[in-house]
Design an enzyme around this catalytic site. Structure first.
Site, short mmCIF file in Angstrom:
data_model
loop_
_atom_site.label_atom_id
_atom_site.label_comp_id
_atom_site.label_asym_id
_atom_site.label_seq_id
_atom_site.Cartn_x
_atom_site.Cartn_y
_atom_site.Cartn_z
N SER A 178 0.91 -1.24 -0.05
CA SER A 178 0.11 0.24 0.10
C SER A 178 0.83 1.36 -0.01
O SER A 178 1.69 1.15 0.36
CB SER A 178 -0.80 0.00 1.35
OG SER A 178 -1.46 1.12 1.46
N TYR A 193 -0.23 -0.48 9.66
CA TYR A 193 -0.56 -1.39 8.57
C TYR A 193 0.59 -1.20 7.36
O TYR A 193 0.91 -2.26 6.89
CB TYR A 193 -2.02 -0.54 8.04
CG TYR A 193 -2.44 -1.03 6.75
CD1 TYR A 193 -2.92 -2.35 6.55
CD2 TYR A 193 -2.33 -0.18 5.80
CE1 TYR A 193 -3.31 -2.64 5.32
CE2 TYR A 193 -2.59 -0.60 4.37
CZ TYR A 193 -3.19 -1.86 4.06
OH TYR A 193 -3.81 -2.11 3.04
N LYS A 213 2.79 -4.24 6.29
CA LYS A 213 2.88 -4.51 4.66
C LYS A 213 4.45 -4.42 4.27
O LYS A 213 4.66 -5.43 3.49
CB LYS A 213 1.88 -3.56 4.00
CG LYS A 213 0.51 -3.76 4.17
CD LYS A 213 0.07 -4.89 3.48
CE LYS A 213 -1.37 -5.09 3.28
NZ LYS A 213 -1.87 -6.20 2.45
#
Lengths: 318, 318
Positions: free
Chosen positions: A120, A144, A148
């Site tokens: 992302s 997050y 990732k």
């Protein structure tokens, strides 16, 4: 070829499943079967090949989720930005232990499969004026993004070791997502177009000159399918790609909204949401697409086409 | 202040423990206790404060390894390069699950401790002519480096969340290590000096113009102690530092050897070891020390001083 999708019940997982079902082939080869895995049993599209639907915990991935003979794994299962920020253990379990479980499942296969992984824009925190290139370091400003980026490293290493053949796409904010506002910090990005197009009010927590890096659902699905069958040999040790997304300001989005549906932009209310702003303000918006283009990822269409795609989709699905 | 060291039985762990025992304070504050943790019970130095020695698996870290009231954790436990390459599960377990266990132990403490973590030059694979800066992306070419880079991301995120206060040192190849050649791909770097200084033969698997980034044991220990007590507020989201190591060629090392002990360089035999060369050839050797110097890490001494430090240490410890 057999294809397995973790997060197969999610928005992108379902879109990929429906495309495979409709087309019946991938990269010129016929699809012989599809396995969809998610925390709840994913919906099964009508398809010219068998489709299995399995529920479970990605961190304790059952063997049936990536069965013997799997040629391609789309590893899309994830806990998204605001949820991973709210629950550290859950984010670590799904975003990191889930990736380890996918690596281990691939090691049990006779042939290393292609693994397409979705990372992302949230894995970057460069200054918003900086242009992100293939060599830009990821210094995430949220759990997050950190999970990732760590998973990217694990998949790149598993590729180097010959366990699998990973292609990671660092997806832009996908817009316009269907449905309702959700827990993602980026929820407003779709909402400021979707709700007014549906005649409803939407909240905007950033300024009109705020810059975003976005991709339409159809474009993101095209890139995922390209990543499934492309020649990955030119990637070398670096298995991650910043695809050629669309850089737009909120003001340009509202102008495209107004052009598609005059008066709709008045449904967008400016609100203060410092927690949301603090997260999204760290996401860069400008990317150099050279490497992605050289690897065959298609350039993105216009903002007007993105809005038109949503309107056409809304009409097609009553 | 209470200090805990994972990998406390290892080479650097023992050096740090002995320095703390000898000095009795850290960053101007008295040391009240030390806990050493390793897979076997670490040797306990004579110290003016209590020292606990605990054995166990770092991935299942017992609470006593980082007891209530711990102010500083040195997380040095690791499976090194060649061993992590030979045993994927072991590397992942110690280098990644061990770091998660340290994060969880720190979350149980009343106050977030400083965590000093050792990452490595092996987390980079830039071209050997490139100068590595603070913003250079880590694209590891070995599992050890990939696991270290992923652990850096996890510790930086845990810092941002307020669980702990991490300072990661990406250590150069430590040279001259005592003891015998080991499983690290970098074993030869110490061996080509140590063995000839001890009157024994050594094997050299790379060319004389091969360039290395190294640090002496004393210098690495100084940096670790500085990282324990420095002001970390200037680091921002980026908790990792490339310390100001020494860039040298093998030829320069052999010249320093010859200067310290005439005739010793003739004990170095050139051998072909493509597996070793394949790993170390991906490690960069030139670094920009600006950020490390601005954070107060001392510049490295000369190569002759490094050789002299080893000779003096060999005399001191019979």
């Amino acid at each position: 070829m057999h294809i397995a999708i973790t997060g197969g019940g999610g928005f992108l997982g379902q879109r990929v499943a429906r495309r495979l079902a409709a087309e019946g082939h991938l990269g010129g080869r016929p699809v012989s079967g599809l396995t969809l895995f998610d925390i709840d049993r994913p919906p099964v599209p009508e398809a010219p090949f068998p489709v299995a639907s399995i529920a479970g915990d990605v961190a304790e991935l059952p063997e049936a989720a990536i069965p013997p003979g799997t040629d391609v794994v789309l590893h899309l299962a994830a806990v998204v930005s605001a949820a991973a920020e709210a629950d550290y253990e859950l984010g670590r379990r799904v975003n990191l232990r889930g990736t380890d479980a996918v690596v281990d499942a691939c090691r049990r296969l006779a042939r290393p499969p292609r693994v397409v992984f979705t990372s992302s824009v949230a894995s970057f925190s460069a200054s918003r004026s900086e242009i992100i290139g293939a060599a830009t370091r990821q210094v995430p400003a949220n759990s997050y993004g950190a999970q990732k980026a760590a998973a990217e490293l694990i998949l790149a290493d598993a590729t180097r070791r010959g366990f699998l053949d990973a292609v990671t796409l660092r997806l832009p904010t996908v817009c316009i997502r269907p449905g309702r506002p959700n827990k993602a910090a980026s929820s407003f990005v779709s909402s400021i177009l979707r709700e007014p197009l549906n005649g409803e009010a939407a909240e905007l927590p950033v300024a009109d000159n705020f810059c975003l890096w976005i991709a339409s659902p159809a474009q993101a699905t095209d890139w995922l399918l390209h990543a499934c069958s492309m020649d990955s040999s030119a990637m070398g040790l670096d298995r991650s790609v910043n695809p050629p997304g669309l850089t737009v300001t909120v003001g340009e989005m509202l102008a495209a909204l107004e052009a598609a549906k005059p008066g709709a932009a008045t449904l967008v209310r400016r609100v203060a949401a410092p927690q949301i702003e603090a997260i999204v303000a760290t996401w860069p918006a400008r990317f150099d697409p050279a490497r992605a283009l050289s690897l065959g990822f298609a350039p993105h269409g216009t903002l007007d086409a993105l809005v038109g795609e949503f309107i056409a989709g809304t009409r097609a699905v009553p």
